[in-house]
Write an enzyme that holds these catalytic residues in place. Structure first.
Site, mmCIF file in Angstrom:
data_model
loop_
_atom_site.group_PDB
_atom_site.id
_atom_site.type_symbol
_atom_site.label_atom_id
_atom_site.label_comp_id
_atom_site.label_asym_id
_atom_site.label_seq_id
_atom_site.Cartn_x
_atom_site.Cartn_y
_atom_site.Cartn_z
ATOM 1 N N GLU A 1 80.822 -131.942 -7.563
ATOM 2 C CA GLU A 1 80.937 -132.227 -9.004
ATOM 3 C C GLU A 1 80.193 -133.509 -9.368
ATOM 4 O O GLU A 1 79.591 -133.591 -10.437
ATOM 5 C CB GLU A 1 82.401 -132.321 -9.453
ATOM 6 C CG GLU A 1 83.241 -131.055 -9.276
ATOM 7 C CD GLU A 1 82.673 -129.794 -9.914
ATOM 8 O OE1 GLU A 1 81.731 -129.880 -10.723
ATOM 9 O OE2 GLU A 1 83.164 -128.704 -9.579
ATOM 10 N N TYR B 1 90.270 -118.434 -1.110
ATOM 11 C CA TYR B 1 90.697 -118.720 0.263
ATOM 12 C C TYR B 1 92.070 -119.416 0.284
ATOM 13 O O TYR B 1 92.936 -119.092 1.097
ATOM 14 C CB TYR B 1 89.615 -119.584 0.925
ATOM 15 C CG TYR B 1 89.906 -120.065 2.333
ATOM 16 C CD1 TYR B 1 90.197 -119.159 3.355
ATOM 17 C CD2 TYR B 1 89.854 -121.420 2.639
ATOM 18 C CE1 TYR B 1 90.446 -119.614 4.650
ATOM 19 C CE2 TYR B 1 90.091 -121.879 3.922
ATOM 20 C CZ TYR B 1 90.392 -120.979 4.927
ATOM 21 O OH TYR B 1 90.626 -121.434 6.189
#
Ligand code: FE
Ligand code: MN
Length: 360
Positions: free
Chosen positions: A234, A137
Site C-alpha cells: 500500500e 486464505y
C-alpha cells in the site's frame, strides 16, 4: 543519429529523432495513443523504478504459516473483541481491495496514456488481487463462513458508507470523458486523490493499526505478517498515485485552482470522519492495548501526512503520532530476518536480474 539510453545497467540504442518525438508525445493524459507499448525512452522514470521495487516485494499468501493463528482463533488466549477486529478486517478489505483494483484498471489505467504509467498501474491492480487472495486464505484457514464476512460488508453502516464514498466516484468516471476540459481533468485528479490519499492512504490505516497492535502482542502472527506485506504494498500504491497526481497537475496547471484544492481538502475531511465512525464500530469497547480514541488521533495524524504529501495544508497541524512503534513495524526493510522462504527468493531473483542481463 543514434543515442544511448540507460536504465540501471541496461542500455538501449535509440534513433535520436524518433526517440525525442516519442518522448515528447508521452503525457499523463492526452498523450499519443499507440499500439506499440513504447516504454522506451522513459519519461516517467519513477514509474518504472516503482514497478521494479513492487516486483521485488512480491509475496504469495500461502508462504505464510497460519497454524498459530488457527490455534488462537479457537482458544481463549484471544478475546471476542480481538476476534471481532479480525472479522472486520477480513470483511472490510474483502470489498475494499477489489474496489481499488477495479478502479485502477477501469478508470486510472484506462485514462493515462504513457506506457510506463500503464505498466506500473497493471502491477498495482495485480497486487490488489494478491491482497484479496490473502483474505481468501485467511477465511479458509480460520474456517470462517465467507457469508459472515459478506454480511459485515453489506450489513454494517459504517462499512457501507466507506465503500459508497469511493465506489460512487469510481462509477461516475466510467463514461466518455473529454479530458481536454478542465472540469473533466479535475474529476480525474479527484479520483486519483480519493483512492490514493483518502482510501488507501488513510481509510486503510485504522484496521492496519489494530491488526498490527494485535501482532505486536503475538496474536494472529500469520495474519499480522500478511497485513505487514499488504501495508508495504500500500505504501507503494500511495506513492504511485501521489506521483501520478503531481505529474498530472504539473502538465495541466489549470487543474490546481484554489477551489479545487479546497475540494480535495474537504474530501479528506469526509474520509476522516467516515474512518472515525468506522473505528468506533471496530472497537466498541477498548481491547487490551487498543483504545478507539488513540486510533482516532492516529487517523488525524495520517491524514495530515497525506495532505502534506500533495502540497495541501494539514487539518490538525502539530498532531502527534500516538503509535511511534507502528512506523517501525511498517518499515519492513529495516528487519533482517523477516523474509524467509520464497519472498527472499523472489527478491534475490530480481536482484540477480541485472547481473544476468549482461550475459543475455
Ligand atoms: Fe491492497
Ligand atoms: Mn492498494
Amino acid at each position: 543519429m543514434q543515442a544511448t539510453f540507460t536504465i540501471g545497467n541496461k542500455s538501449f540504442i535509440l534513433d535520436q529523432e524518433k526517440a525525442e518525438a516519442a518522448f515528447a508525445a508521452k503525457k499523463v493524459i492526452n498523450g499519443r495513443e499507440t499500439m506499440f507499448f513504447n516504454i522506451l525512452p522513459l519519461k516517467y522514470q519513477w514509474a518504472y523504478e516503482l514497478y521494479r521495487s513492487m516486483k521485488a516485494n512480491h509475496w504469495e499468501p500461502e508462504d505464510i504459516p497460519m497454524q498459530k493463528d488457527c490455534e488462537q482463533w479457537r482458544s481463549d488466549e484471544v478475546s471476542d473483541i480481538e476476534r471481532w477486529i479480525i472479522k472486520m478486517g477480513i470483511g472490510y478489505f474483502s470489498g475494499a481491495e477489489g474496489i481499488v483494483g477495479d478502479n485502477i484498471l477501469h478508470v486510472v489505467r484506462e485514462l493515462v496514456t504513457a506506457p510506463e504509467l500503464k505498466l506500473v498501474l497493471g502491477r498495482h491492480a495485480h497486487e490488489e488481487n494478491i491482497h484479496a487472495d490473502s483474505l481468501v486464505y485467511m477465511i479458509s484457514s480460520l474456517g470462517i463462513n465467507p457469508h459472515e464476512c459478506e454480511s459485515i460488508l453489506e450489513g454494517i453502516e459504517t462499512v457501507q458508507k466507506k465503500t459508497d464514498f469511493v465506489s460512487r466516484n469510481s462509477r461516475a468516471m466510467r463514461r466518455d470523458i473529454d479530458l481536454t476540459q478542465t472540469s473533466a481533468k479535475q474529476d480525474f485528479a479527484k479520483n486519483i486523490f480519493l483512492f490514493g490519499q483518502c482510501m488507501e492512504g488513510t481509510q486503510f490505516y485504522g484496521l492496519f493499526g489494530m491488526v498490527l497492535s494485535l501482532y505486536r502482542q503475538n496474536k494472529f502472527p500469520g495474519i499480522g505478517q500478511m497485513f505487514r506485506y499488504t501495508l508495504r504494498d500500500e505504501s507503494n500504491h500511495i506513492e504511485l498515485l501521489r506521483n501520478l497526481l503531481m505529474d498530472l497537475v504539473e502538465e495541466n496547471p489549470d487543474i490546481w485552482t484554489q477551489p479545487f484544492r479546497d475540494d480535495l481538502t474537504q474530501l479528506m475531511v469526509e474520509a476522516v470522519n467516515l474512518e472515525k465512525e468506522f473505528i468506533r464500530d471496530c472497537l466498541p469497547v477498548n481491547a487490551l492495548g487498543l483504545s478507539a480514541e488513540e486510533f482516532i488521533l492516529y487517523i488525524d495524524y495520517i491524514a495530515d501526512r497525506r495532505l502534506e504529501g500533495v502540497g495541501l495544508n494539514p487539518l490538525n497541524p502539530g498532531v502527534k503520532n500516538p503509535f511511534p512503534w507502528l512506523a517501525e513495524m511498517m518499515d519492513i526493510k529495516k528487519e533482517q530476518n523477516f523474509f524467509e522462504g520464497r519472498v527472499t527468493e523472489y527478491q534475490k531473483a530480481s536482484a540477480l536480474d541485472s547481473v544476468h542481463d549482461d550475459e543475455l
